[in-house]
Write an enzyme that holds these catalytic residues in place. Sequence first.
Site, PDB file in Angstrom:
ATOM      1  N   HIS A 167      -8.790   1.750   5.001  1.00 16.30           N
ATOM      2  CA  HIS A 167      -8.270   3.111   5.151  1.00 16.30           C
ATOM      3  C   HIS A 167      -9.389   4.134   4.956  1.00 16.30           C
ATOM      4  CE1 HIS A 167      -4.208   1.840   5.550  1.00 16.30           C
ATOM      5  NE2 HIS A 167      -4.030   1.470   4.298  1.00 16.30           N
ATOM      6  N   CYS A 170       0.840  -1.194   0.000  1.00 16.02           N
ATOM      7  CA  CYS A 170       0.000   0.000   0.000  1.00 16.02           C
ATOM      8  C   CYS A 170       0.875   1.244   0.000  1.00 16.02           C
ATOM      9  CB  CYS A 170      -0.902  -0.023   1.233  1.00 16.02           C
ATOM     10  SG  CYS A 170      -1.913   1.445   1.480  1.00 16.02           S
ATOM     11  N   HIS A 188      -8.449  -4.104   1.795  1.00 21.47           N
ATOM     12  CA  HIS A 188      -7.440  -3.354   2.552  1.00 21.47           C
ATOM     13  C   HIS A 188      -7.663  -1.847   2.415  1.00 21.47           C
ATOM     14  CE1 HIS A 188      -3.250  -2.492   4.004  1.00 21.47           C
ATOM     15  NE2 HIS A 188      -3.434  -1.425   3.226  1.00 21.47           N
ATOM     16  N   GLU A 189      -7.795  -1.368   1.187  1.00 27.26           N
ATOM     17  CA  GLU A 189      -7.896   0.079   0.972  1.00 27.26           C
ATOM     18  C   GLU A 189      -9.187   0.653   1.536  1.00 27.26           C
ATOM     19  OE1 GLU A 189      -5.409   1.705   0.189  1.00 27.26           O
ATOM     20  OE2 GLU A 189      -4.157   0.037  -0.477  1.00 27.26           O
ATOM     21  N   HIS A 247      -2.538   1.069   9.237  1.00 26.80           N
ATOM     22  CA  HIS A 247      -1.935  -0.244   9.044  1.00 26.80           C
ATOM     23  C   HIS A 247      -1.805  -0.982  10.371  1.00 26.80           C
ATOM     24  CE1 HIS A 247      -0.070   1.020   4.955  1.00 26.80           C
ATOM     25  NE2 HIS A 247      -1.228   0.407   4.805  1.00 26.80           N
TER      26      HIS A 247
END
EC number: 3.4.24.-
Length: 615
Positions: A291, A145, A287-288, A297
């Site tokens: 955010h 990332c 994952h993104e 993280h």
Amino acid sequence: MCFPGSQISPARLYYLVSAPWICTGSLTSSRLPRRRESGPLRVPPRSVQAERILRLPAFGLPLLALLLVPLLPVRAQNPDAKVVSMGVEWLTRYGYLPPADPVHAQMQSLEKLQDAIKVMQRFAGLPETGQMDPMTIKTMRKPRCSLPDVLGAAGLVRRRRRYSLSGSVWKKRTLTWSIRSFSQKSQLSPQIVRTLLSYALAVWATESGLTFQEVNSQYQEPDIIIHFARAYHQDSYPFDGSGGTLAHAFFPGEHPISGDTHFDDEETWTFGSTDDNGIDLFAVAVHEFGHALGLGHSSAPNSIMRPFYQGPVGDPATYRLPQDDRDGLQQLYGRVSQNPNARPTRKPLVPPPQPPAMPPDSPATPVPDRCEGNFDAVANIRGEIFLFKGPWFWRLQPSGQLVSPRPAGLHRFWEGLPTHVKVIQAAYARPLDGRIILFSGPQFWVFQERQLEGAARPLVEFGLPPGEDVDAVFSWPHNGKTYLIRGQKYWRYDEVAARPDPGYPRALSLWDGAPFAPDDVTISNTGDTYFFKGTHFWRFAEGSVKAESDSPQPIGPKWLDCPAPNSDPRVTSPPKTTSKTRSCDCHCELNQASEQLSPLLLPLLPLVAGEVFSY
């Protein structure tokens, strides 16, 4: 005095740092000569609540690189200066080291540098040696990332929890999203990409009670804009081509870019691949989106929020967040009710894992054999093929694999569908807003993902006579119109104008080779049109209204992992229509369809006018 003289060249500094007799004190001595500067390098402030990539100034690289030389393993071969400089820049970019400046750079003690390397190794799951050893350098070169791993100085302290929080959350519980652009390189179709992104959002919705609603960005400003881009794309995180940084997302906030999620279009995005040639889009998207919801993280071994790419995570229909990620999300948005009878405000696109034991099937509604065909309805819903039969349905993943050989219950999945509805006669996903329309008898129901919206509505809204029902419904991407088939006739509906097109119904024989009264019609992810009837299907190539020469074919072997028949089945072909002049009809239809076509294709219309006719 450890450093004689008022000015030291880089070569002299390397000699001094490397010499064992240089000084018994630390490098924080105030006697180290300082160079006059106008002030420390300042990074322009950003109003966006997202991490910044802190790039190490060129003048800071030699000093910090030289300071790291003693950290290299004694028995291993020291990496060259370029590798060490790369490591220092990497540690700075991802938040493990503060940016160097000419006034305070000497405050970086060896102990602090070792601590930074240890934190990096902790995130990567490596032995915490504090040395820039070969495994550490190799990890720094892994795809990952774009965002920093450490959010401020507090991130360097070992925590009891592994997850980290950005400190920002969405103040609302219904978030809208839209795809600005699709990948130009990936072999995944836009429909599959949309499905995978929807599932990735549903993973977070399951654990938080948040609702994610896809909208058309032409009519509404979405909270989360998804963009496939290359190199510099007007934010602070330029992509670096294949194999480096994969994607990034911005934390929640009030800025227009807050929540936006960007993917590097120079990566080879895949799904369900069994080899290492590509990056799994679903895994990176999950994952993104973490955010985009406010999570940083994590160093937890199984966390989806680890900064490094970990490969595919499995079937989107069954994937669930690891405990560390659930804990972090619920710190931001609260816990979902543990009452099994309580319904969250929004269910994911895919149901949660089914309980291990299910009640036996009622003799009145036995589980049908999928290989027998004769489906009531077939629909492409966000890249997945749904095949309905009685109160059951099967689902095919975008890869073409069955989600399960056992069908799912109709009312168990489509929440709010009236219990008296036992058969779905037709279904399709409305392209304008992604709503799913289910038809039964002279009525239809509108669903937002799996949740019913409002009461039943009459088919007369689509232009059919009162009391009429349908055999098949599909939206044809060639012109953006929706088609409703009944027997040997069909009607056409304009989704944009929200009204039936005049001049209908028309004869289904205009679709050369299509069976009358089909069970249903759907569009594949590649754009081909498929008519289903009985145990067979007819394929029409993208944009064509003439069945392919190899049609019909058995449904089972092609779609449902069923054994091929022992011999070619005897299929009663529909009556063939004689060729007839259709110049006027063709002209009228082409004039209507051209409004939906790209301007680049308009010059080609005279060349294909003999093949594309009114339907």
